[in-house]
Design an enzyme around this catalytic site. Structure first.
Site, short mmCIF file in Angstrom:
data_model
loop_
_atom_site.label_atom_id
_atom_site.label_comp_id
_atom_site.label_asym_id
_atom_site.label_seq_id
_atom_site.Cartn_x
_atom_site.Cartn_y
_atom_site.Cartn_z
N ASP A 196 0.79 -1.00 0.24
CA ASP A 196 0.44 0.09 -0.07
C ASP A 196 1.03 1.41 0.00
O ASP A 196 1.01 1.85 1.06
CB ASP A 196 -0.84 -0.05 1.26
CG ASP A 196 -1.84 0.73 1.15
OD1 ASP A 196 -1.82 2.35 -0.04
OD2 ASP A 196 -2.47 1.49 2.52
N ILE A 197 1.37 1.84 -1.19
CA ILE A 197 2.38 2.49 -0.91
C ILE A 197 1.80 4.04 -1.70
O ILE A 197 1.30 4.00 -2.84
CB ILE A 197 3.80 1.82 -2.38
CG1 ILE A 197 4.53 0.98 -2.09
CG2 ILE A 197 4.58 3.75 -2.29
CD1 ILE A 197 4.62 0.86 -0.28
N GLU A 198 1.53 5.10 -0.95
CA GLU A 198 1.16 5.74 -1.30
C GLU A 198 1.98 7.43 -1.69
O GLU A 198 1.26 8.57 -1.55
CB GLU A 198 0.17 6.32 -0.19
CG GLU A 198 -1.02 5.07 -0.71
CD GLU A 198 -2.32 5.06 0.99
OE1 GLU A 198 -2.91 6.22 0.76
OE2 GLU A 198 -2.78 4.86 1.18
N SER A 199 3.26 7.18 -1.09
CA SER A 199 4.07 8.26 -1.76
C SER A 199 6.06 7.39 -1.72
O SER A 199 5.72 6.68 -1.63
CB SER A 199 4.30 9.10 -0.68
OG SER A 199 4.43 8.69 0.59
#
Length: 410
Positions: A177-180
């Site tokens: 869950d990579i958001e940056s």
């Protein structure tokens, strides 16, 4: 890519023979429900409502509504001692749990029994890496990433280590869950993990949770390079979210379906609709009735559809068991899996399907392991309606105790 192992138990006695099917998790199914656990999202915004705060993981495994629990989150790769850091909201954090000596890695081994209980109930429990503030989960190179796969394998999955946060429990996979941040090394990291997974007799899974905007800025290249088993697309907090379902210029599940069939290294990858589990969980929340319609239409139109992902379990339970409403919709629209394409990580299976008309389960509650049932009581479990044959507690429908009569799919 990864296939379920269906287990059939046969009990033979001197008087009669009983055959019961225990339904294990099936990654190729299209009615799976994945719900994140770990961050106490509802409690974080409702400080005075402690009764609705996140409970221990095992609490949510007492019925069959939820199939997958990604544990949120691993928030840092290289903490003290070059080991990762995790934070599990109110359940296991630096204020209530000890760290392994010389590290910033929490000892949450008291959750081992919870994880194993959920797995025994036919659910999978994975570890989610990143989250909204996951900027500290980054690599400098492919070489570094490949080496770090062994670290994650040893302390969370099938390896061995003196610093295992969940003790003897072996998680079922990794969720990204990579958001940056940069994607450097992610593909190498996951490919190295997949190699370790494939060499083990246990079935492991790789999943990802990109934003619905395509291509995802933080995972797009990784998705194109790695054969994920499922992708939980976040159709919330974005212009392409659920509230724009009727806007063909915004709603883009078809784009993700096309990616699954033409670009993904795993052409059997399943695409999930990611949704907010309550109005306070995020933007683009839709009521159960609206989501049920979206599920029905999407499942009918796209063969890559694999189910629904919710953020998160505390929000779902506080919102009148939103997860149950979603699972009901998935089961009502369920299309049984009848074939599977073999791949490098495939396992030969026998899939049992039914063709009888579905039974109505309207108003029927899900079976709960701690509840007491008497003869004639009805419950829902794994998409079927069951009736108790006699007084029973902790006897799973379809299990070897033969305490339940299967009244058909619903």
């Amino acid at each position: 890519m990864a296939l379920v192992k269906h287990v059939v138990h046969v009990i033979v006695s001197a008087m009669f023979t009983i055959t019961s099917t225990v339904i294990a998790f099936d990654i190729l199914s299209n009615n799976n429900l994945a719900v994140y656990w770990g961050q106490n999202s509802y409690g974080a915004s409702h400080h005075n409502q402690k009764a609705t705060w996140q409970q221990r993981l095992a609490h949510y495994c007492e019925d069959s509504a939820i199939d997958v629990f990604p544990i949120a989150f691993l928030t840092r790769f290289y903490g003290e001692g070059d080991l990762p850091s995790i934070n599990l909201g109110n359940t296991c954090n630096s204020g209530n749990s000890a760290e392994f000596a010389g590290t910033q890695l929490l000892d949450c081994s008291f959750l081992a029994s919870d994880i194993e209980e959920c797995q025994a109930a036919g659910k999978i429990v994975t570890l989610s890496i990143g989250g909204a503030s996951g900027g500290s989960v980054a690599f400098q190179s492919d070489t570094q990433a490949t080496q770090y796969a062994q670290v994650i394998w040893d302390i969370f999955l099938g390896g061995t280590s003196s610093t295992r946060p969940f003790g003897t429990a072996v998680l079922d996979g990794i969720d990204m869950d990579i958001e940056s941040g940069s994607q450097t090394g992610y593909a190498a990291f996951l490919k190295a993990l997949r190699k370790l997974m494939d060499a083990n007799e246990k079935q492991f899974y790789l999943t990802a949770a990109p934003q619905c905007v395509f291509p995802d800025a933080n995972l797009g290249d990784t998705l194109n390079a790695v054969g994920f088993d499922a992708v939980y697309v976040q159709f919330y907090n974005n212009w392409c979210g659920l509230q724009n379902y009727n806007n063909s210029d915004a709603w883009n599940f078809g784009t993700w379906d096309n990616w699954a069939k033409t670009k993904s290294p795993n052409r059997d990858v399943k695409i999930y609709i990611g949704a907010s589990a309550s109005p306070s969980a995020g933007d683009d929340y839709v009521d159960p009735g609206t989501l049920s319609t979206i599920i029905q239409e999407t499942m009918a139109q796209y063969s890559s559809f694999g189910g629904v992902m919710l953020w998160d379990v505390s929000q779902a339970y506080a919102n009148n068991r939103y997860d149950e409403s979603v699972k009901d919709a998935l089961d009502q629209c369920y299309i049984p899996t009848t074939t599977a394409s073999p791949t490098a990580t495939s396992t030969t299976v026998t899939t049992v399907t039914t063709t009888s008309p579905p039974t109505s389960c309207t108003g029927i509650k899900y079976w709960r392991k701690s509840s007491i049932y008497v003869k004639g009581d009805q419950v829902k479990h794994k998409g079927h309606l069951w009736m108790a044959k006699w007084w029973t507690q902790d006897d799973i429908p379809g299990g070897d105790a033969n305490a339940w009569l299967d009244e058909g799919s619903c």
